[in-house]
Design an enzyme around this catalytic site. Structure first.
Site, mmCIF file in Angstrom:
data_model
loop_
_atom_site.group_PDB
_atom_site.id
_atom_site.type_symbol
_atom_site.label_atom_id
_atom_site.label_comp_id
_atom_site.label_asym_id
_atom_site.label_seq_id
_atom_site.Cartn_x
_atom_site.Cartn_y
_atom_site.Cartn_z
ATOM 1 N N GLU A 1 1.363 -0.522 16.633
ATOM 2 C CA GLU A 1 0.545 0.713 16.192
ATOM 3 C C GLU A 1 -0.225 1.174 17.485
ATOM 4 O O GLU A 1 -0.490 2.330 17.780
ATOM 5 C CB GLU A 1 -0.469 0.386 15.005
ATOM 6 C CG GLU A 1 -1.250 1.672 14.808
ATOM 7 C CD GLU A 1 -2.216 1.235 13.271
ATOM 8 O OE1 GLU A 1 -3.144 1.850 13.259
ATOM 9 O OE2 GLU A 1 -2.123 0.343 12.461
ATOM 10 N N HIS B 1 5.958 -4.962 8.643
ATOM 11 C CA HIS B 1 5.930 -6.349 9.219
ATOM 12 C C HIS B 1 6.001 -7.443 8.001
ATOM 13 O O HIS B 1 5.219 -8.054 7.777
ATOM 14 C CB HIS B 1 4.691 -6.793 10.081
ATOM 15 C CG HIS B 1 4.780 -6.350 11.472
ATOM 16 N ND1 HIS B 1 3.562 -5.783 12.119
ATOM 17 C CD2 HIS B 1 5.600 -5.737 12.155
ATOM 18 C CE1 HIS B 1 4.082 -5.195 13.736
ATOM 19 N NE2 HIS B 1 5.439 -5.386 13.517
ATOM 20 N N HIS C 1 4.292 2.087 11.575
ATOM 21 C CA HIS C 1 3.260 1.735 12.893
ATOM 22 C C HIS C 1 3.130 2.660 13.924
ATOM 23 O O HIS C 1 2.158 3.016 14.432
ATOM 24 C CB HIS C 1 3.508 0.519 13.681
ATOM 25 C CG HIS C 1 4.006 -0.838 12.842
ATOM 26 N ND1 HIS C 1 5.323 -0.959 12.347
ATOM 27 C CD2 HIS C 1 3.321 -1.327 12.044
ATOM 28 C CE1 HIS C 1 5.357 -2.040 11.649
ATOM 29 N NE2 HIS C 1 3.879 -2.396 11.356
ATOM 30 N N THR D 1 -5.714 0.739 12.363
ATOM 31 C CA THR D 1 -6.023 1.116 10.965
ATOM 32 C C THR D 1 -6.100 -0.392 10.057
ATOM 33 O O THR D 1 -6.349 -0.438 9.072
ATOM 34 C CB THR D 1 -4.980 1.889 10.241
ATOM 35 O OG1 THR D 1 -3.549 1.165 10.294
ATOM 36 C CG2 THR D 1 -4.904 3.416 10.721
ATOM 37 N N HIS E 1 0.538 -4.813 19.696
ATOM 38 C CA HIS E 1 0.709 -4.251 18.474
ATOM 39 C C HIS E 1 1.311 -3.033 18.307
ATOM 40 O O HIS E 1 0.855 -2.170 19.087
ATOM 41 C CB HIS E 1 -0.618 -4.228 17.438
ATOM 42 C CG HIS E 1 -0.147 -4.011 15.964
ATOM 43 N ND1 HIS E 1 0.172 -2.966 15.528
ATOM 44 C CD2 HIS E 1 -0.105 -5.143 15.109
ATOM 45 C CE1 HIS E 1 0.371 -3.223 14.164
ATOM 46 N NE2 HIS E 1 0.210 -4.309 13.970
ATOM 47 N N CYS F 1 0.897 -1.418 -0.096
ATOM 48 C CA CYS F 1 0.060 -0.009 -0.034
ATOM 49 C C CYS F 1 0.843 1.208 0.129
ATOM 50 O O CYS F 1 2.097 1.173 0.080
ATOM 51 C CB CYS F 1 -0.770 0.105 1.278
ATOM 52 S SG CYS F 1 0.102 0.120 2.862
ATOM 53 N N SER G 1 2.312 -9.733 10.685
ATOM 54 C CA SER G 1 1.418 -8.781 9.933
ATOM 55 C C SER G 1 0.146 -8.916 10.333
ATOM 56 O O SER G 1 -0.575 -9.861 9.956
ATOM 57 C CB SER G 1 1.551 -9.134 8.323
ATOM 58 O OG SER G 1 0.635 -8.241 7.828
ATOM 59 N N ASN H 1 -2.623 -7.136 9.092
ATOM 60 C CA ASN H 1 -3.414 -6.782 8.088
ATOM 61 C C ASN H 1 -3.529 -8.275 7.387
ATOM 62 O O ASN H 1 -4.668 -8.716 6.722
ATOM 63 C CB ASN H 1 -3.191 -5.894 6.955
ATOM 64 C CG ASN H 1 -1.979 -5.782 6.068
ATOM 65 O OD1 ASN H 1 -2.147 -6.444 5.267
ATOM 66 N ND2 ASN H 1 -0.676 -5.493 6.763
ATOM 67 N N SER I 1 1.996 -5.407 3.454
ATOM 68 C CA SER I 1 3.459 -5.398 3.601
ATOM 69 C C SER I 1 4.208 -6.310 2.828
ATOM 70 O O SER I 1 5.568 -6.590 3.023
ATOM 71 C CB SER I 1 3.651 -5.300 5.054
ATOM 72 O OG SER I 1 3.063 -6.526 5.730
#
Length: 316
Positions: A126, A41, A74, A169, A124, A12, A227, A229, A271
């Site tokens: 983030e 990640h 993050h 996110t 995490h 992304c 990761s 996501n 990622s």
């Protein structure tokens, strides 16, 4: 047996920017360049950057004074920023701008004296960075972390008439919607962001996997185990009733997974680089795949600017 690629998949805009910041910092300032936490990640990406001269650390006390440090995509807490400034470290901030948006929301609510509920996964990076935007000296409210609907039932908020929510996110869109609905049922006065905090890339990749799952009897998600996501993509495929595995690369594919399958879906977390997807396609061809197609998907054209100092490349 054929293969169907999700679209969009892979990097992304925030990941592209973070990786490019590390590469250009090394190119401009020379190695070594210290990076606090894995910049994104993905094991392959991190190993590549290590070979270029990046040194990954978990805490700033591992960075010698007066050196350069890059904050990962993050994000970091205000305490980390203050420590870097105190120690005279030169900082390049690779925090994803969409994470920074959430940081600003938390800081704004803090200044206004509101309580804040952050929906996210404990531990995490983030979440740690976002929780760390809360300045207890600047406001009278509190910040709370909620991970699932079950926690909503027992959540005790000091100011139920004066609080707002934000989210990590990279969460599951479906799970997050359920948590928000549960919060709103218990606390009707709850405020929220004007736009969802779950980023466009997370949403698009989850939508693509949902489409993929309708057409395939196996979904392989390329991404590292840490990761968030990428994990959500594999979970979503399984929730849609399809066998799914999260893999770091082609070497982790078990031939038994594809035996008897007709349509294999492949996607990649935000990622994970395309080179790993290419390796997976090559391995599937060895295992008997005879064709590769690609779904139509949501076009992505977003690009995030690099720090000014890193925008011009050095010329050999």
């Amino acid at each position: 047996m054929d293969v169907l690629l999700a679209n969009p998949r892979g990097f992304c805009a925030g990941v592209d920017r973070a990786i490019e910041i590390v590469k250009r910092a090394i190119e401009t300032l020379g190695a070594p360049i210290y990076v606090r936490h894995e910049v994104v990640h993905n094991r392959f990406v991190v190993d590549d950057l290590k070979q270029r001269g990046a040194i990954f650390v978990e805490e700033l006390d591992e960075v010698p004074d007066n050196n350069t440090v890059i904050f990962s995509a993050h994000g970091v807490s205000q305490a980390v920023r203050q420590e870097a400034e105190r120690r005279g470290l030169k900082v390049f901030d690779a925090t994803c701008p969409l994470v920074t948006k959430v940081h600003f929301e938390v800081a704004r609510h803090c200044r206004a004296g509101r309580d804040v509920v952050l929906i996210g996964h404990a531990g995490h990076p983030e979440v740690e960075g976002t929780m760390g935007q809360w300045n207890r000296e600047a406001g009278t409210g509190q910040i709370y972390l909620v991970e699932d609907v079950e926690q909503v039932a027992t959540l005790q908020i000091n100011q139920p008439e004066n609080f707002a929510y934000t989210t990590q996110t990279t969460l599951s869109v479906d799970d997050t919607r359920g948590i928000i609905d549960a919060l709103r049922e218990r606390f009707p006065a709850m405020q929220g962001p004007k736009n969802d905090d779950i980023c466009y890339a997370t949403q698009n990749r989850q939508d693509a996997v949902r489409d993929l799952a309708k057409r395939c009897d196996l979904v392989l998600v390329v991404g590292s185990p840490n990761s968030s996501n990428s994990n959500r993509l594999s979970e979503l495929a399984r929730r849609e009733g399809v066998e799914s595995y999260l893999i770091d690369g082609a070497h982790e594919i078990d031939p038994a997974w594809v035996a008897g399958k007709q349509h294999i879906g492949v996607t990649a977390g935000a990622s994970a680089p395309q080179v790993l997807v290419d390796g997976v396609l090559a391995r599937l061809a060895e295992l008997g795949a005879t064709g590769v197609g690609e779904l139509d998907g949501e076009p992505e054209s977003m690009v995030f600017a690099l720090p000014k100092e890193l925008r011009l490349r050095l010329v050999d």
